[in-house]
Design a protein around this motif. Structure first.
Motif, PDB file in Angstrom:
ATOM      1  N   PRO A 231       2.694  -2.852   5.593  1.00 34.51           N
ATOM      2  CA  PRO A 231       3.124  -1.504   6.153  1.00 34.51           C
ATOM      3  C   PRO A 231       2.576  -0.394   5.064  1.00 34.51           C
ATOM      4  O   PRO A 231       2.293  -1.042   3.740  1.00 34.51           O
ATOM      5  CB  PRO A 231       4.614  -1.307   6.045  1.00 34.51           C
ATOM      6  CG  PRO A 231       4.923  -2.540   5.171  1.00 34.51           C
ATOM      7  CD  PRO A 231       3.763  -3.362   5.540  1.00 34.51           C
ATOM      8  N   ILE A 232       2.212   0.804   5.466  1.00 35.26           N
ATOM      9  CA  ILE A 232       1.726   1.839   4.328  1.00 35.26           C
ATOM     10  C   ILE A 232       3.304   2.574   4.172  1.00 35.26           C
ATOM     11  O   ILE A 232       4.057   3.013   4.926  1.00 35.26           O
ATOM     12  CB  ILE A 232       0.964   2.647   5.076  1.00 35.26           C
ATOM     13  CG1 ILE A 232      -0.435   1.820   5.418  1.00 35.26           C
ATOM     14  CG2 ILE A 232       0.553   3.931   3.939  1.00 35.26           C
ATOM     15  CD1 ILE A 232      -1.425   2.832   6.309  1.00 35.26           C
TER      16      ILE A 232
ATOM     17  N   CYS B 166       0.906  -1.222   0.036  1.00 42.77           N
ATOM     18  CA  CYS B 166      -0.065   0.066   0.114  1.00 42.77           C
ATOM     19  C   CYS B 166       0.826   1.202  -0.048  1.00 42.77           C
ATOM     20  O   CYS B 166       1.616   1.265   0.942  1.00 42.77           O
ATOM     21  CB  CYS B 166      -0.858  -0.104   1.357  1.00 42.77           C
ATOM     22  SG  CYS B 166      -1.892   1.337   1.338  1.00 42.77           S
ATOM     23  N   TYR B 167       0.716   2.241  -1.041  1.00 44.65           N
ATOM     24  CA  TYR B 167       1.329   3.415  -0.988  1.00 44.65           C
ATOM     25  C   TYR B 167       0.319   4.522  -0.666  1.00 44.65           C
ATOM     26  O   TYR B 167      -0.756   4.452  -1.339  1.00 44.65           O
ATOM     27  CB  TYR B 167       1.974   3.545  -2.368  1.00 44.65           C
ATOM     28  CG  TYR B 167       3.100   2.469  -2.566  1.00 44.65           C
ATOM     29  CD1 TYR B 167       4.174   2.637  -2.242  1.00 44.65           C
ATOM     30  CD2 TYR B 167       2.513   1.291  -3.118  1.00 44.65           C
ATOM     31  CE1 TYR B 167       5.344   1.854  -2.409  1.00 44.65           C
ATOM     32  CE2 TYR B 167       3.509   0.175  -3.380  1.00 44.65           C
ATOM     33  CZ  TYR B 167       4.906   0.446  -3.060  1.00 44.65           C
ATOM     34  OH  TYR B 167       5.792  -0.557  -3.286  1.00 44.65           O
ATOM     35  N   SER B 168       1.021   5.454   0.039  1.00 46.72           N
ATOM     36  CA  SER B 168      -0.222   6.677   0.402  1.00 46.72           C
ATOM     37  C   SER B 168       0.724   7.891   0.147  1.00 46.72           C
ATOM     38  O   SER B 168       1.900   7.898   0.412  1.00 46.72           O
ATOM     39  CB  SER B 168      -0.608   6.459   1.889  1.00 46.72           C
ATOM     40  OG  SER B 168      -1.441   7.530   2.287  1.00 46.72           O
ATOM     41  N   SER B 169      -0.163   8.975  -0.276  1.00 44.13           N
ATOM     42  CA  SER B 169       0.410  10.328  -0.199  1.00 44.13           C
ATOM     43  C   SER B 169       0.707  10.612   1.274  1.00 44.13           C
ATOM     44  O   SER B 169       0.117  10.138   2.144  1.00 44.13           O
ATOM     45  CB  SER B 169      -0.642  11.219  -0.981  1.00 44.13           C
ATOM     46  OG  SER B 169      -1.834  11.760  -0.100  1.00 44.13           O
ATOM     47  N   PRO B 170       1.204  11.720   1.489  1.00 47.36           N
ATOM     48  CA  PRO B 170       1.343  12.342   2.837  1.00 47.36           C
ATOM     49  C   PRO B 170       0.387  12.967   3.516  1.00 47.36           C
ATOM     50  O   PRO B 170       0.456  13.239   4.756  1.00 47.36           O
ATOM     51  CB  PRO B 170       2.761  13.053   2.978  1.00 47.36           C
ATOM     52  CG  PRO B 170       3.025  13.544   1.365  1.00 47.36           C
ATOM     53  CD  PRO B 170       2.157  12.390   0.610  1.00 47.36           C
TER      54      PRO B 170
ATOM     55  N   ALA C  54      -5.665   4.746   4.302  1.00 47.90           N
ATOM     56  CA  ALA C  54      -4.763   3.441   4.047  1.00 47.90           C
ATOM     57  C   ALA C  54      -4.952   2.632   5.263  1.00 47.90           C
ATOM     58  O   ALA C  54      -4.882   1.380   5.335  1.00 47.90           O
ATOM     59  CB  ALA C  54      -3.653   3.865   3.484  1.00 47.90           C
ATOM     60  N   LYS C  55      -4.740   3.374   6.559  1.00 50.42           N
ATOM     61  CA  LYS C  55      -4.406   2.865   7.916  1.00 50.42           C
ATOM     62  C   LYS C  55      -5.768   1.923   8.155  1.00 50.42           C
ATOM     63  O   LYS C  55      -5.652   0.844   8.686  1.00 50.42           O
ATOM     64  CB  LYS C  55      -4.118   3.947   8.852  1.00 50.42           C
ATOM     65  CG  LYS C  55      -3.919   3.214  10.111  1.00 50.42           C
ATOM     66  CD  LYS C  55      -3.602   4.436  11.287  1.00 50.42           C
ATOM     67  CE  LYS C  55      -3.175   3.841  12.522  1.00 50.42           C
ATOM     68  NZ  LYS C  55      -2.877   5.179  13.523  1.00 50.42           N
ATOM     69  N   ILE C  56      -6.963   2.526   7.952  1.00 56.00           N
ATOM     70  CA  ILE C  56      -8.129   1.802   8.397  1.00 56.00           C
ATOM     71  C   ILE C  56      -8.310   0.510   7.651  1.00 56.00           C
ATOM     72  O   ILE C  56      -8.855  -0.518   7.768  1.00 56.00           O
ATOM     73  CB  ILE C  56      -9.426   2.767   7.982  1.00 56.00           C
ATOM     74  CG1 ILE C  56      -9.319   3.891   8.961  1.00 56.00           C
ATOM     75  CG2 ILE C  56     -10.499   2.068   8.039  1.00 56.00           C
ATOM     76  CD1 ILE C  56     -10.223   4.974   8.602  1.00 56.00           C
ATOM     77  N   ILE C  57      -8.204   0.930   6.303  1.00 54.26           N
ATOM     78  CA  ILE C  57      -8.316  -0.162   5.352  1.00 54.26           C
ATOM     79  C   ILE C  57      -7.359  -1.594   5.425  1.00 54.26           C
ATOM     80  O   ILE C  57      -7.716  -2.659   5.358  1.00 54.26           O
ATOM     81  CB  ILE C  57      -8.360   0.152   3.838  1.00 54.26           C
ATOM     82  CG1 ILE C  57      -9.515   0.921   3.417  1.00 54.26           C
ATOM     83  CG2 ILE C  57      -8.021  -0.905   2.787  1.00 54.26           C
ATOM     84  CD1 ILE C  57      -9.438   1.646   1.974  1.00 54.26           C
ATOM     85  N   LEU C  58      -5.964  -0.941   5.910  1.00 55.09           N
ATOM     86  CA  LEU C  58      -5.213  -2.116   6.000  1.00 55.09           C
ATOM     87  C   LEU C  58      -4.820  -2.430   7.553  1.00 55.09           C
ATOM     88  O   LEU C  58      -4.045  -3.391   7.760  1.00 55.09           O
ATOM     89  CB  LEU C  58      -3.776  -1.696   5.475  1.00 55.09           C
ATOM     90  CG  LEU C  58      -3.779  -1.541   3.895  1.00 55.09           C
ATOM     91  CD1 LEU C  58      -2.340  -1.032   3.435  1.00 55.09           C
ATOM     92  CD2 LEU C  58      -4.064  -2.831   3.299  1.00 55.09           C
ATOM     93  N   CYS C  59      -5.751  -2.143   8.400  1.00 57.95           N
ATOM     94  CA  CYS C  59      -5.414  -2.163   9.620  1.00 57.95           C
ATOM     95  C   CYS C  59      -5.242  -3.701  10.185  1.00 57.95           C
ATOM     96  O   CYS C  59      -4.621  -4.131  10.964  1.00 57.95           O
ATOM     97  CB  CYS C  59      -6.627  -1.777  10.754  1.00 57.95           C
ATOM     98  SG  CYS C  59      -8.264  -2.660  10.681  1.00 57.95           S
ATOM     99  N   TYR C  60      -5.872  -4.583   9.511  1.00 54.62           N
ATOM    100  CA  TYR C  60      -5.866  -6.130   9.831  1.00 54.62           C
ATOM    101  C   TYR C  60      -4.972  -7.114   9.022  1.00 54.62           C
ATOM    102  O   TYR C  60      -4.772  -8.106   9.115  1.00 54.62           O
ATOM    103  CB  TYR C  60      -7.215  -6.827  10.184  1.00 54.62           C
ATOM    104  CG  TYR C  60      -8.066  -6.834   8.576  1.00 54.62           C
ATOM    105  CD1 TYR C  60      -8.133  -8.256   8.204  1.00 54.62           C
ATOM    106  CD2 TYR C  60      -8.974  -6.047   8.798  1.00 54.62           C
ATOM    107  CE1 TYR C  60      -8.604  -8.170   7.071  1.00 54.62           C
ATOM    108  CE2 TYR C  60      -9.710  -6.131   7.394  1.00 54.62           C
ATOM    109  CZ  TYR C  60      -9.687  -7.032   6.631  1.00 54.62           C
ATOM    110  OH  TYR C  60     -10.276  -7.448   5.387  1.00 54.62           O
ATOM    111  N   THR C  61      -4.475  -6.409   8.214  1.00 57.91           N
ATOM    112  CA  THR C  61      -3.480  -7.196   7.005  1.00 57.91           C
ATOM    113  C   THR C  61      -2.054  -7.444   7.590  1.00 57.91           C
ATOM    114  O   THR C  61      -1.448  -8.220   7.471  1.00 57.91           O
ATOM    115  CB  THR C  61      -3.403  -6.310   5.587  1.00 57.91           C
ATOM    116  OG1 THR C  61      -2.716  -5.251   5.822  1.00 57.91           O
ATOM    117  CG2 THR C  61      -4.754  -6.318   5.193  1.00 57.91           C
ATOM    118  N   GLY C  62      -1.698  -6.328   8.461  1.00 54.26           N
ATOM    119  CA  GLY C  62      -0.334  -6.391   9.138  1.00 54.26           C
ATOM    120  C   GLY C  62       0.568  -5.842   8.171  1.00 54.26           C
ATOM    121  O   GLY C  62       1.962  -5.622   8.294  1.00 54.26           O
TER     122      GLY C  62
END
Length: 63
Positions: free
Chosen positions: A61-62, A39-43, A51-59
């Motif tokens: 990094p963003i 996962c890549y996110s803009s600042p 991104a943090k919400i969507i990936l919270c349970y995948t483990g």
């Protein structure tokens, strides 16, 4: 994926957080992205929060 609904406030664009509705929408999409391993996110704050919400349970990094 584009970030969800921003909060209405007088912050600089990059510091505007997600609105409650945006948080709810991001939470509703978590399972759609359960297979994502990068996962890549803009600042921008709201983009990172999404991104943090969507990936919270995948483990994963963003970046």
């Amino acid at each position: 994926m584009r970030h969800f609904i921003p909060e209405r406030c007088d912050f600089p664009t990059e510091l505007i957080p997600l609105a409650e509705e945006g948080v709810a929408l991001a939470n509703s999409c978590k399972e759609l992205f359960s297979h994502v391993d990068n996962c890549y996110s803009s600042p921008y704050r709201r983009a990172f929060e999404t991104a943090k919400i969507i990936l919270c349970y995948t483990g994963y990094p963003i970046r």
